[in-house]
Design a protein around this motif. Structure first.
Motif, PDB file in Angstrom:
ATOM      1  N   ALA A   1      -4.435   3.609   7.143  1.00 17.43           N
ATOM      2  CA  ALA A   1      -4.539   2.238   6.184  1.00 17.43           C
ATOM      3  C   ALA A   1      -5.971   2.861   5.443  1.00 17.43           C
ATOM      4  CB  ALA A   1      -4.831   1.180   7.136  1.00 17.43           C
TER       5      ALA A   1
ATOM      6  N   GLY B   1       0.951  -1.253   0.060  1.00 15.89           N
ATOM      7  CA  GLY B   1       0.012  -0.032  -0.160  1.00 15.89           C
ATOM      8  C   GLY B   1       0.784   1.161  -0.042  1.00 15.89           C
TER       9      GLY B   1
ATOM     10  N   GLN C   1      -5.911   6.248  -3.022  1.00 12.46           N
ATOM     11  CA  GLN C   1      -4.812   6.057  -3.831  1.00 12.46           C
ATOM     12  C   GLN C   1      -4.829   5.690  -5.087  1.00 12.46           C
ATOM     13  OE1 GLN C   1      -2.940   2.975  -1.545  1.00 12.46           O
ATOM     14  NE2 GLN C   1      -3.175   1.239  -3.232  1.00 12.46           N
TER      15      GLN C   1
ATOM     16  N   ALA D   1      -6.040   4.085   1.473  1.00  9.88           N
ATOM     17  CA  ALA D   1      -6.163   3.121   0.198  1.00  9.88           C
ATOM     18  C   ALA D   1      -7.364   3.619  -0.484  1.00  9.88           C
ATOM     19  CB  ALA D   1      -6.223   1.689   0.677  1.00  9.88           C
ATOM     20  N   SER D   2      -8.486   3.881  -0.007  1.00 12.61           N
ATOM     21  CA  SER D   2      -9.673   4.296  -0.860  1.00 12.61           C
ATOM     22  C   SER D   2      -9.398   5.499  -1.748  1.00 12.61           C
ATOM     23  CB  SER D   2     -10.874   4.721   0.091  1.00 12.61           C
ATOM     24  OG  SER D   2     -10.560   5.788   0.863  1.00 12.61           O
TER      25      SER D   2
ATOM     26  N   ARG E   1      -8.053   3.912  -7.053  1.00 14.48           N
ATOM     27  CA  ARG E   1      -9.175   3.625  -6.387  1.00 14.48           C
ATOM     28  C   ARG E   1     -10.345   4.661  -6.613  1.00 14.48           C
ATOM     29  NH1 ARG E   1      -8.023   0.102  -2.199  1.00 14.48           N
ATOM     30  NH2 ARG E   1      -6.402  -1.336  -3.041  1.00 14.48           N
TER      31      ARG E   1
END
Length: 238
Positions: free
Chosen positions: A211, A141, A217, A214-215, A220
């Motif tokens: 974390a 990630g 990056q 990630a939605s 996404r």
């Protein structure tokens, strides 16, 4: 401690979802901040300029700071230029806007200067590369890879999911200011990031912990969605 952090993040999320409750000029009355911009390309230069115009003191950095002199002279006395280490030492808050491949070296070289400071991370692995750091970003990630190399920084993913040209015009955008997704594990760092997002003319959308970034990056839904804050919150299910 965890319940307090959840409460702060929830409150920031409510404010981000209701931007009409916040004066357009600034959400919180705080003293001007000293900001070091590590990497003064399109994104770093644009956001740094907006912060200068909002009243902050900004040092732009480059391996060739003399190339930034015309820009800082045009911005006035609150703007300056220096080498990356000098800018990292100058800022109480840093904006990391470097090429992703430079991350391991920057993490090593500037560690003594950024350790313990709030670092707004706008970096992304663009295109294809056979480098180890790109491979790690793919496997671990993006945020986790940045955290690995920026040890000791109070990281917030911010300004990473928007195009610089959109940020530049957000404050006067006919359809409403851009919603800026931000994420981090440090409640106070998130608060500061949200404040600085507003000063850059955008509305913060607190997505969650590091974390959760990630939605937004690359690849996404939240990446370069360029929606208003309420629209972005709906897209991300917040």
């Amino acid at each position: 401690m965890k319940s307090t952090r959840r409460s702060i993040v929830k409150s920031l999320g409510v404010l981000a979802a209701l931007p009409w409750l916040i004066p357009a000029s600034r959400a919180f009355a705080v003293a001007p901040t000293r900001i070091g911009v590590i990497g003064s390309g399109s994104l770093g230069g644009t956001v740094g300029r907006l912060w200068v115009e909002a009243g902050h003191e900004v040092m732009f950095s480059s391996r060739h700071p003399e190339q930034l002199q015309d820009m800082v002279e045009a911005l006035g006395p609150r703007a300056s230029a220096g080498l990356p280490m000098v800018a990292a030492e100058f800022g109480t808050v840093l904006l990391l806007a470097i090429p992703f491949e430079a991350l391991p070296q920057v993490g090593r070289d500037l560690h003594s200067a950024y350790r313990g400071k709030i670092v707004l991370d706008s970096t992304n692995p663009w295109g294809t590369s056979s480098s180890d750091v790109y491979r790690e970003a793919h496997n671990l990630g993006v945020a986790q890879t940045v955290a690995k190399y920026m040890t000791g920084a109070r990281l917030v993913r911010a300004f990473s999911a928007v195009d610089a040209t959109v940020v530049a015009t957000s404050a006067s955008r006919a359809g409403g200011r851009i919603g800026m997704p931000i994420a981090g594990d440090d409640a106070e760092a998130l608060r500061v990031a949200a404040d600085l997002v507003r000063d850059a003319g955008c509305d913060p959308v607190v997505v969650g912990n590091l974390a959760a970034s990630a939605s937004f990056q690359p690849g996404r839904p939240g990446f370069r969605a360029h929606l208003t804050a309420p629209e972005l919150r709906r897209l991300l299910g917040l």
